[in-house]
Design a protein around this motif. Structure first.
Motif, mmCIF file in Angstrom:
data_model
loop_
_atom_site.group_PDB
_atom_site.id
_atom_site.type_symbol
_atom_site.label_atom_id
_atom_site.label_comp_id
_atom_site.label_asym_id
_atom_site.label_seq_id
_atom_site.Cartn_x
_atom_site.Cartn_y
_atom_site.Cartn_z
ATOM 1 N N GLY A 1 12.570 11.160 -12.642
ATOM 2 C CA GLY A 1 11.558 10.700 -11.828
ATOM 3 C C GLY A 1 11.525 9.263 -11.137
ATOM 4 O O GLY A 1 11.262 8.945 -10.167
ATOM 5 N N ALA A 2 12.206 8.408 -12.106
ATOM 6 C CA ALA A 2 12.485 7.015 -11.600
ATOM 7 C C ALA A 2 13.281 7.145 -10.356
ATOM 8 O O ALA A 2 13.088 6.449 -9.466
ATOM 9 C CB ALA A 2 13.002 6.248 -12.756
ATOM 10 N N ASN A 3 14.514 8.070 -10.457
ATOM 11 C CA ASN A 3 15.347 8.056 -9.379
ATOM 12 C C ASN A 3 14.693 8.592 -8.193
ATOM 13 O O ASN A 3 14.854 8.072 -7.015
ATOM 14 C CB ASN A 3 16.245 8.945 -9.770
ATOM 15 C CG ASN A 3 17.708 8.264 -10.615
ATOM 16 O OD1 ASN A 3 17.513 6.998 -10.689
ATOM 17 N ND2 ASN A 3 18.154 8.879 -11.338
ATOM 18 N N ALA A 4 13.959 9.511 -8.201
ATOM 19 C CA ALA A 4 13.445 10.354 -7.328
ATOM 20 C C ALA A 4 12.471 9.422 -6.472
ATOM 21 O O ALA A 4 12.039 9.332 -5.244
ATOM 22 C CB ALA A 4 12.442 11.453 -7.637
ATOM 23 N N GLY A 5 11.443 8.569 -7.542
ATOM 24 C CA GLY A 5 10.485 7.521 -7.105
ATOM 25 C C GLY A 5 11.194 6.589 -6.022
ATOM 26 O O GLY A 5 10.488 6.189 -4.991
ATOM 27 N N GLY A 6 12.166 6.120 -6.635
ATOM 28 C CA GLY A 6 12.989 5.072 -5.755
ATOM 29 C C GLY A 6 13.478 5.458 -4.433
ATOM 30 O O GLY A 6 13.211 4.675 -3.299
ATOM 31 N N GLU A 7 13.825 6.658 -4.439
ATOM 32 C CA GLU A 7 14.559 7.221 -3.145
ATOM 33 C C GLU A 7 13.342 7.544 -2.206
ATOM 34 O O GLU A 7 13.448 7.147 -1.110
ATOM 35 C CB GLU A 7 15.223 8.556 -3.429
ATOM 36 C CG GLU A 7 15.899 9.204 -2.178
ATOM 37 C CD GLU A 7 16.558 10.265 -2.435
ATOM 38 O OE1 GLU A 7 16.692 11.184 -1.580
ATOM 39 O OE2 GLU A 7 17.201 10.649 -3.668
ATOM 40 N N THR A 8 12.078 7.982 -2.780
ATOM 41 C CA THR A 8 11.199 8.485 -1.755
ATOM 42 C C THR A 8 10.563 7.120 -1.257
ATOM 43 O O THR A 8 10.042 7.159 -0.276
ATOM 44 C CB THR A 8 9.963 9.120 -2.809
ATOM 45 O OG1 THR A 8 10.780 10.288 -3.192
ATOM 46 C CG2 THR A 8 8.885 9.475 -1.875
ATOM 47 N N LEU A 9 10.276 6.219 -2.388
ATOM 48 C CA LEU A 9 9.782 4.728 -1.988
ATOM 49 C C LEU A 9 10.828 4.277 -0.715
ATOM 50 O O LEU A 9 10.065 3.665 0.384
ATOM 51 C CB LEU A 9 9.679 3.836 -3.118
ATOM 52 C CG LEU A 9 9.263 2.524 -2.626
ATOM 53 C CD1 LEU A 9 7.832 2.354 -1.991
ATOM 54 C CD2 LEU A 9 9.065 1.481 -3.860
ATOM 55 N N GLY A 10 11.951 4.226 -0.907
ATOM 56 C CA GLY A 10 12.690 3.598 0.092
ATOM 57 C C GLY A 10 12.605 4.480 1.565
ATOM 58 O O GLY A 10 12.405 3.879 2.411
ATOM 59 N N TYR B 1 0.786 -1.296 0.024
ATOM 60 C CA TYR B 1 0.057 0.065 0.059
ATOM 61 C C TYR B 1 0.856 1.287 0.218
ATOM 62 O O TYR B 1 0.679 2.137 -0.786
ATOM 63 C CB TYR B 1 -0.829 0.177 1.199
ATOM 64 C CG TYR B 1 -1.764 1.264 1.308
ATOM 65 C CD1 TYR B 1 -2.950 1.404 0.517
ATOM 66 C CD2 TYR B 1 -1.195 2.270 2.294
ATOM 67 C CE1 TYR B 1 -3.666 2.705 0.809
ATOM 68 C CE2 TYR B 1 -2.061 3.367 2.253
ATOM 69 C CZ TYR B 1 -3.253 3.604 1.451
ATOM 70 O OH TYR B 1 -4.020 4.780 1.719
ATOM 71 N N ILE B 2 2.043 1.297 0.763
ATOM 72 C CA ILE B 2 2.723 2.251 0.825
ATOM 73 C C ILE B 2 3.606 2.551 -0.349
ATOM 74 O O ILE B 2 3.563 3.691 -0.950
ATOM 75 C CB ILE B 2 3.760 2.266 2.001
ATOM 76 C CG1 ILE B 2 3.060 2.190 3.361
ATOM 77 C CG2 ILE B 2 4.985 3.402 2.026
ATOM 78 C CD1 ILE B 2 3.878 2.137 4.855
ATOM 79 N N ALA B 3 4.125 1.491 -1.044
ATOM 80 C CA ALA B 3 4.517 1.503 -2.374
ATOM 81 C C ALA B 3 3.724 2.124 -3.258
ATOM 82 O O ALA B 3 4.111 2.958 -4.326
ATOM 83 C CB ALA B 3 5.220 0.034 -2.712
ATOM 84 N N GLY B 4 2.522 1.585 -3.402
ATOM 85 C CA GLY B 4 1.416 2.181 -4.562
ATOM 86 C C GLY B 4 1.205 3.715 -4.204
ATOM 87 O O GLY B 4 1.241 4.605 -5.180
ATOM 88 N N ARG B 5 0.940 3.986 -2.851
ATOM 89 C CA ARG B 5 0.752 5.435 -2.710
ATOM 90 C C ARG B 5 1.995 6.507 -2.962
ATOM 91 O O ARG B 5 1.908 7.508 -3.726
ATOM 92 C CB ARG B 5 0.211 5.566 -1.322
ATOM 93 C CG ARG B 5 -0.992 4.960 -1.058
ATOM 94 C CD ARG B 5 -2.128 5.722 -1.534
ATOM 95 N NE ARG B 5 -2.224 7.146 -1.056
ATOM 96 C CZ ARG B 5 -3.322 7.835 -1.344
ATOM 97 N NH1 ARG B 5 -4.317 7.578 -1.833
ATOM 98 N NH2 ARG B 5 -3.233 9.146 -0.876
ATOM 99 N N THR B 6 2.960 5.735 -2.706
ATOM 100 C CA THR B 6 4.313 6.529 -2.976
ATOM 101 C C THR B 6 4.481 6.843 -4.399
ATOM 102 O O THR B 6 4.629 7.843 -4.950
ATOM 103 C CB THR B 6 5.525 5.818 -2.365
ATOM 104 O OG1 THR B 6 5.309 5.886 -0.997
ATOM 105 C CG2 THR B 6 6.766 6.973 -2.561
ATOM 106 N N MET B 7 4.408 5.677 -5.127
ATOM 107 C CA MET B 7 4.550 5.691 -6.563
ATOM 108 C C MET B 7 3.457 6.407 -7.375
ATOM 109 O O MET B 7 3.819 7.073 -8.382
ATOM 110 C CB MET B 7 4.507 4.277 -7.088
ATOM 111 C CG MET B 7 6.145 3.671 -6.493
ATOM 112 S SD MET B 7 7.803 4.563 -6.567
ATOM 113 C CE MET B 7 7.897 4.654 -8.101
ATOM 114 N N GLN B 8 2.382 6.317 -6.828
ATOM 115 C CA GLN B 8 1.333 7.198 -7.474
ATOM 116 C C GLN B 8 1.741 8.675 -7.429
ATOM 117 O O GLN B 8 1.439 9.110 -8.292
ATOM 118 C CB GLN B 8 0.045 6.954 -6.765
ATOM 119 C CG GLN B 8 -1.265 7.704 -7.322
ATOM 120 C CD GLN B 8 -2.522 7.412 -6.608
ATOM 121 O OE1 GLN B 8 -2.283 6.786 -5.548
ATOM 122 N NE2 GLN B 8 -3.635 7.707 -7.211
#
Length: 134
Positions: A103-112, A56-63
């Motif tokens: 965006g992909a780099n920021a998404g990965g960092e934000t998700l982590g 759920y956290i991953a989905g919300r973050t990546m969304q």
């Protein structure tokens, strides 16, 4: 010599009996009212890093990240179009590719960070459970 065969039992004082009654009342209250709340809290802390919650956290973050990247794509695309840059050109494609990679780099960092924060919150919850036990 004395025979000493008398009763050696010590009888509770009225104060001791009253303190025991208060203690029993508190214990019963804790078992009836507080224990179910403690159990529910422990269960929720245990579930904080379940697959379902982490997904759920991953989905919300990546969304959120994809939305931000999409908005950036639109803005840059509009600016490049206004500047007369051909969408089929290397310059246009390079700019759009840069946004996607960023965006992909920021998404990965934000998700982590989001998942790390969830794990940190679980650790705090476990510390709270220990404190409750004490």
């Amino acid at each position: 010599m004395s025979g000493g065969g008398g009763d050696n039992s010590v009888k509770d004082t009225p104060e001791q009996r009253e303190l025991a009654a208060v203690a029993a009342e508190k214990w019963n209250f804790a078992q009836e009212k507080l224990a179910p709340l403690e159990n529910a809290y422990m269960e929720s802390v245990g579930d904080m890093t379940s697959n379902a919650n982490m997904n759920y956290i991953a989905g919300r973050t990546m969304q959120s990240q994809q939305q931000a990247t999409g908005e950036a794509n639109q803005q840059v695309g509009a600016q490049l179009g206004q500047a007369g840059i051909n969408p089929a050109s290397g310059r246009y494609q390079s700019a759009m590719s840069g946004i996607a990679v960023g965006g992909a780099n920021a998404g990965g960092e934000t998700l982590g960070r989001a998942q790390f924060e969830q794990e940190s919150q679980q650790i705090q919850g476990l510390q709270n459970i220990v404190a409750i036990g004490q």
